[in-house]
Design an enzyme around this catalytic site. Structure first.
Site, PDB file in Angstrom:
ATOM      1  N   TYR A   1     -26.781  43.555   5.903  1.00 45.06           N
ATOM      2  CA  TYR A   1     -27.418  44.559   5.042  1.00 45.06           C
ATOM      3  C   TYR A   1     -26.417  45.034   3.995  1.00 45.06           C
ATOM      4  O   TYR A   1     -25.498  45.789   4.278  1.00 45.06           O
ATOM      5  CB  TYR A   1     -27.922  45.765   5.850  1.00 45.06           C
TER       6      TYR A   1
ATOM      7  N   HIS B   1     -28.994  37.894  15.056  1.00 44.48           N
ATOM      8  CA  HIS B   1     -30.039  38.266  14.086  1.00 44.48           C
ATOM      9  C   HIS B   1     -31.135  37.200  14.029  1.00 44.48           C
ATOM     10  O   HIS B   1     -32.328  37.527  13.977  1.00 44.48           O
ATOM     11  CB  HIS B   1     -29.386  38.444  12.709  1.00 44.48           C
TER      12      HIS B   1
ATOM     13  N   SER C   1     -39.528  47.105  11.354  1.00 42.52           N
ATOM     14  CA  SER C   1     -40.602  47.292  10.359  1.00 42.52           C
ATOM     15  C   SER C   1     -41.865  47.880  11.004  1.00 42.52           C
ATOM     16  O   SER C   1     -42.977  47.384  10.767  1.00 42.52           O
ATOM     17  CB  SER C   1     -40.930  45.974   9.630  1.00 42.52           C
ATOM     18  N   PRO C   2     -41.730  48.954  11.786  1.00 41.65           N
ATOM     19  CA  PRO C   2     -42.911  49.527  12.445  1.00 41.65           C
ATOM     20  C   PRO C   2     -43.874  50.175  11.458  1.00 41.65           C
ATOM     21  O   PRO C   2     -45.024  50.454  11.816  1.00 41.65           O
ATOM     22  CB  PRO C   2     -42.309  50.572  13.400  1.00 41.65           C
ATOM     23  N   LEU C   3     -43.395  50.400  10.230  1.00 42.84           N
ATOM     24  CA  LEU C   3     -44.263  50.955   9.182  1.00 42.84           C
ATOM     25  C   LEU C   3     -44.734  49.857   8.228  1.00 42.84           C
ATOM     26  O   LEU C   3     -45.146  50.151   7.101  1.00 42.84           O
ATOM     27  CB  LEU C   3     -43.509  52.046   8.412  1.00 42.84           C
ATOM     28  N   GLY C   4     -44.677  48.619   8.688  1.00 36.82           N
ATOM     29  CA  GLY C   4     -45.125  47.513   7.841  1.00 36.82           C
ATOM     30  C   GLY C   4     -44.366  47.476   6.525  1.00 36.82           C
ATOM     31  O   GLY C   4     -44.920  47.144   5.491  1.00 36.82           O
ATOM     32  N   ARG C   5     -43.064  47.811   6.591  1.00 37.64           N
ATOM     33  CA  ARG C   5     -42.180  47.860   5.405  1.00 37.64           C
ATOM     34  C   ARG C   5     -42.657  48.884   4.382  1.00 37.64           C
ATOM     35  O   ARG C   5     -42.325  48.797   3.211  1.00 37.64           O
ATOM     36  CB  ARG C   5     -42.050  46.479   4.763  1.00 37.64           C
ATOM     37  N   GLY C   6     -43.451  49.819   4.826  1.00 44.40           N
ATOM     38  CA  GLY C   6     -43.916  50.878   3.924  1.00 44.40           C
ATOM     39  C   GLY C   6     -45.432  50.879   3.752  1.00 44.40           C
ATOM     40  O   GLY C   6     -46.021  51.911   3.436  1.00 44.40           O
TER      41      GLY C   6
END
Ligand SMILES: NC(=O)c1ccc[n+]([C@@H]2O[C@H](COP(=O)([O-])OP(=O)(O)OC[C@H]3O[C@@H](n4cnc5c(N)ncnc54)[C@H](OP(=O)(O)O)[C@@H]3O)[C@@H](O)[C@H]2O)c1
Length: 338
Positions: free
Chosen positions: A60, A130, A209-214
């Protein structure tokens, strides 16, 4: 003052973390003073709220996220669980001959030293591969990780997006404490094969990504709301954008019924998948962090959870930028090149 956040056990080896972690992939821009101030303030706020689990990776930035997180936790590290990852070979963009994914033992041994240095800590609590290296038997990679545990440089090991058979082989080589896979109202393919194996083996689940990347926050309305790598992500592509936004609107409608924000309902859904699940939503905004922590107090009615569960099958576009790197099965040990 320390806030109260429920704890969850990750895996079967004694690792305990806050039920919600903080993903640090939103900090990739620069390690300059302004970013450091932002990162330090956010980390302090998270710790004060009761979050103990922080997720980063050497790739990152590269290096930026680990560097900012390391400086931000200085002085408060003792009660925290710091997770990072290796294996997305760091010079692949500049060196065309570099291996994209590297799981060779010598790479593992070098990578851990870099992460420890940037994080400014003497051990990593949870160290993940990863992505699985398609050219290296998993026994070799995990054997090297086991040696790092023996040496006290790493406490627990994990894998991100492994092939299911590779997960079994890894666990047989050295106990795996957690897998980190994408899992959300928009992405449920973990449930088919990998999740049952993880549960059979007592391996904890860390949904990324539990928020679907936003998408699942309801705040992405047009492609102008996106920056950086997300613009290239298949689920935000122009041709699928409106279809996926309509699904995000369905989540928002359920959130209205619940009396919560879409992001909170999306996190509550992931949290309700089991006590062995600890999502790591990513943000660089204190306001979002507070909202996400608020998800821990949201209860979904079974019928609402079921409607959310039905959405993923209609999402358009691949869930990954590099789908070929997902679910990779490592080559067998027998007959492997030395
Ligand atoms: N193992 C892997 O291969 C892998 C892959 C991807 C991610 N991860 C890890 O998982 C973490 C989370 O994944 P992610 O960052 O891809 O996706 P995510 O958590 O699903 O979504 C993050 C995005 O949502 C925004 N956001 C967060 N909370 C919000 C809220 N309450 N309201 C509105 N917007 C909100 C963030 O904005 P801002 O950033 O602008 O605040 C960011 O753009 C990462 O930080 C990383 O640690 C791992």
């Amino acid at each position: 003052m320390t806030g109260i956040i429920a704890r969850r056990r990750l895996g079967a080896h004694g690792l305990e973390v806050s039920a919600l972690g903080l993903g640090f992939m939103s900090f990739v821009r620069s390690a300059d003073d302004d970013e450091q101030k932002l990162a330090t303030a956010l980390v302090n706020e998270a710790i004060d709220a009761g979050i103990t689990f922080f997720d980063t990776a050497d790739v990152y930035g590269p290096d930026v996220s680990e560097t900012l997180l390391g400086r931000a936790i200085a002085g408060r590290r003792d009660d925290l669980v710091i997770a990072t990852k290796f294996g997305n070979a760091r010079d692949r963009d500049t060196n065309p001959n570099a291996r994209g994914v590297d799981g060779r033992p010598e790479y593992v041994r070098a990578a851990v030293e870099g992460s420890l240095r940037r994080l400014g800590i003497d051990h990593i609590d949870l160290y993940y591969q990863h992505r699985v290296d398609p050219a290296v038997p998993i026994e070799e990679t995990v054997g090297a990780l086991g040696e790092l545990v023996q040496a006290g440089k790493v406490r627990y090991i994990g894998l991100s997006e492994p092939g299911p058979r590779t997960l079994r082989r890894a666990h047989a080589t050295h106990p795996v404490t957690a897998i980190q896979n994408e899992w959300s109202v928009f992405s449920r393919d973990i449930e088919a094969e990998t999740l049952p194996i993880a549960r059979e083996l007592g391996i904890g689940i860390v949904p990324y990504s539990p928020l679907g990347r936003g998408w699942l926050t309801g705040r992405v309305r047009s492609r102008a709301d996106l920056q950086g790598r997300r613009l290239a992500h298949p689920r935000f592509a122009e041709e699928v954008f409106d279809a996926n936004r309509a699904l995000a609107d369905e989540v928002a409608a359920i959130a209205t019924e619940v009396g919560a924000l879409p992001s909170q309902v999306a996190l509550a859904w992931v949290l309700s998948r089991g006590e062995d699940v600890v999502p790591i939503p990513g943000t660089r905004h204190a306001e979002y962090l507070r909202e996400n922590v608020g998800a821990l107090g949201i209860a979904l009615a079974p019928e609402q959870a079921e409607r959310l569960t039905g959405i993923a099958g209609r999402v358009r576009g691949e869930r990954a930028l590099r789908p070929a790197a997902i679910g990779v099965e490592a080559p067998p040990l027998t007959g492997a090149l030395s």
